[in-house]
Design an enzyme around this catalytic site. Structure first.
Site, PDB file in Angstrom:
ATOM      1  N   ASP A  71       3.600  -4.735   0.151  1.00 58.32           N
ATOM      2  CA  ASP A  71       4.540  -4.710  -0.973  1.00 58.32           C
ATOM      3  C   ASP A  71       4.084  -5.764  -1.977  1.00 58.32           C
ATOM      4  O   ASP A  71       3.935  -6.928  -1.641  1.00 58.32           O
ATOM      5  CB  ASP A  71       5.961  -5.030  -0.484  1.00 58.32           C
ATOM      6  CG  ASP A  71       6.953  -5.060  -1.631  1.00 58.32           C
ATOM      7  OD1 ASP A  71       7.143  -3.998  -2.258  1.00 58.32           O
ATOM      8  OD2 ASP A  71       7.509  -6.134  -1.927  1.00 58.32           O
TER       9      ASP A  71
ATOM     10  N   GLU B 135       1.865   1.283  -2.566  1.00 62.84           N
ATOM     11  CA  GLU B 135       2.394   2.197  -3.568  1.00 62.84           C
ATOM     12  C   GLU B 135       1.293   2.570  -4.551  1.00 62.84           C
ATOM     13  O   GLU B 135       0.446   1.746  -4.875  1.00 62.84           O
ATOM     14  CB  GLU B 135       3.563   1.543  -4.312  1.00 62.84           C
ATOM     15  CG  GLU B 135       4.801   1.448  -3.452  1.00 62.84           C
ATOM     16  CD  GLU B 135       5.917   0.714  -4.169  1.00 62.84           C
ATOM     17  OE1 GLU B 135       6.977   1.311  -4.354  1.00 62.84           O
ATOM     18  OE2 GLU B 135       5.729  -0.455  -4.511  1.00 62.84           O
TER      19      GLU B 135
ATOM     20  N   ASP C  72      11.221  -8.380   0.560  1.00 63.43           N
ATOM     21  CA  ASP C  72       9.865  -7.840   0.399  1.00 63.43           C
ATOM     22  C   ASP C  72       9.269  -7.425   1.748  1.00 63.43           C
ATOM     23  O   ASP C  72       8.508  -6.469   1.842  1.00 63.43           O
ATOM     24  CB  ASP C  72       8.959  -8.869  -0.275  1.00 63.43           C
ATOM     25  CG  ASP C  72       9.476  -9.264  -1.645  1.00 63.43           C
ATOM     26  OD1 ASP C  72      10.167  -8.431  -2.264  1.00 63.43           O
ATOM     27  OD2 ASP C  72       9.209 -10.396  -2.087  1.00 63.43           O
TER      28      ASP C  72
END
Ligand SMILES: [Zn+2]
Length: 407
Positions: free
Chosen positions: A188, A272, A354
């Site tokens: 992340d 991501e 996170d």
């Protein structure tokens, strides 16, 4: 595998003049055809052919040279490369929703590319119009082994000249590790901490960046007080450009170290899928390391995963990685950006925000490639011991980040 090596050039006075001519002419051609393409589009919107393509502009360039004979003084192929760059900028604008191409400014976008007839002789790089070669420092041994160079890009940055040499390197990438949940990690990326990994490791933002940023802000303030056109102002501008370069080098160095460490350590990496254009709109989130750094990090990680034979899985940016409870799957709709701790009312999990997201990113990625089943069973949830805040381990390799390579 295509790789690039950047070296610093040391042109003599005569070569400097010719380099400036190349920057200027390539910028002129780029801007001229940017205006032409826009103009054509406005006047032919409803016509069958509504826009100019690369070939059209190439033909028009031949005519333009007759009109402005000084364009003959520079490498014709470099001018054509300007048209290529412009064409790519338009293609990205049309097909990938990026910003409309912008006019190139003197002193800001000084570069030109050479696609052919490049040779390295000792510590000189030779190409058309620079037959005697431009002297460079750095990477001499490595570069002497190159058989064929794809392209070079010459740039000017804060008064100094550089050459990026792009070439094909023999592919000896290791055999790719099989896709497996074992030794996999979710990452992340964030503003508070640069990266949080699903095994509890956190990578802090480098402190030296903040220091240089402070110095830049100070110089910016000084600059605003200087009289336009004065010698002191010019000196300050150069100083500022050097600081910016330093900052860029520091960031590059930091991103290189983190991505290498992660690609070496894990076999399957999940993050991501960050898109550069999506993030450009979020200027306010860019604190110590900007969004652009996130995108650069993703590209570096992609490249290094290939280099070390590892797997990179990209998940959608809008998968609910933050709001999801990594323990029971509950979705906490009222989670605010300021909530640093995730507290799940359903299973009682208390976890760093996170860290929770990184665990979800890992899970979503593994589900995506079919290595994990979508739902956890009620038994798993009931017997799970995941309570309390997890301890963090710091990644020492990152903190040691050397300030920079050049200047
Ligand atoms: Zn929960």
């Amino acid at each position: 595998m295509i790789v690039a090596t950047k070296v610093k050039l040391y042109p003599n006075e005569k070569q400097k003049v010719l380099l400036e001519k190349h920057f200027g002419s390539c910028r002129f051609v780029y801007n001229y055809f940017l205006a032409k393409r826009d103009e054509y589009y406005l006047t032919h919107k409803d016509a069958e052919k509504s826009s100019l393509n690369y070939l059209d502009t190439q033909n028009m360039l031949t005519e333009l040279k007759k009109q402005y004979p000084w364009l003959y003084e520079v490498n014709a192929q470099s001018l054509q490369m300007s048209l290529r760059f412009l064409d790519n900028a338009f293609k990205n604008f049309f097909h990938h929703n990026t910003e409309h191409p912008k006019f190139r400014k003197k002193g800001k976008n000084d570069y030109f590319a050479v696609p052919q007839h490049i040779r390295i002789k000792g510590n000189r790089v030779c190409f058309p119009k620079f037959k005697e070669g431009l002297y460079f420092k750095g990477s001499e041994e490595k570069l002497s082994e190159i058989k064929e160079i794809n392209q070079i890009v010459v740039t000017k940055d804060a008064g100094d000249y550089y050459c990026s040499i792009i070439y094909e390197k023999e592919d000896n990438a290791p055999v790719k590790k099989p896709l497996s949940a074992e030794n996999s990690v979710g990452i992340d990326l964030g503003v508070e901490k640069f990266a949080t990994l699903s095994d509890g490791i956190a990578v802090e933002n480098p402190r030296f960046v903040e220091k240089v940023e402070k110095r830049i802000n100070k110089l910016q303030k000084q600059l605003s007080r200087k009289r336009k056109g004065s010698k002191n102002r010019e000196k300050l501008i150069l100083k500022l450009q050097r600081k910016y370069r330093k900052l860029r080098n520091m960031r590059e160095d930091f991103l290189d170290k983190v991505s290498t460490a992660i690609a070496k350590r894990y076999d399957t990496i999940i993050m991501e899928d960050l898109k550069v254009q999506g993030m450009m709109r979020n200027h306010h989130v860019s604190k110590s390391l900007s969004d652009v750094s996130f995108y650069a990090f993703r590209l570096k990680l992609e490249w290094k995963a290939t280099k070390y034979g590892k797997n990179l899985i990209l998940i959608g940016r809008f998968d609910p990685s933050s709001k999801l409870c990594s323990n029971c799957g509950n979705i906490k709709h009222d989670l605010r950006l300021s909530d640093r701790i995730y507290h799940c009312e359903v299973c009682g999990l208390i976890i760093d925000r996170d860290y929770n997201a990184s665990k979800n990113i890992r899970k979503i990625g593994l589900i995506k490639v079919g290595l994990v089943q979508p739902e956890s069973t009620p038994v798993e949830t009931a017997t799970s011991g995941l309570r309390g805040i997890y301890p963090y381990r710091q990644m020492s390799v990152i903190e040691a980040g050397s300030p920079e390579a050049s200047s």
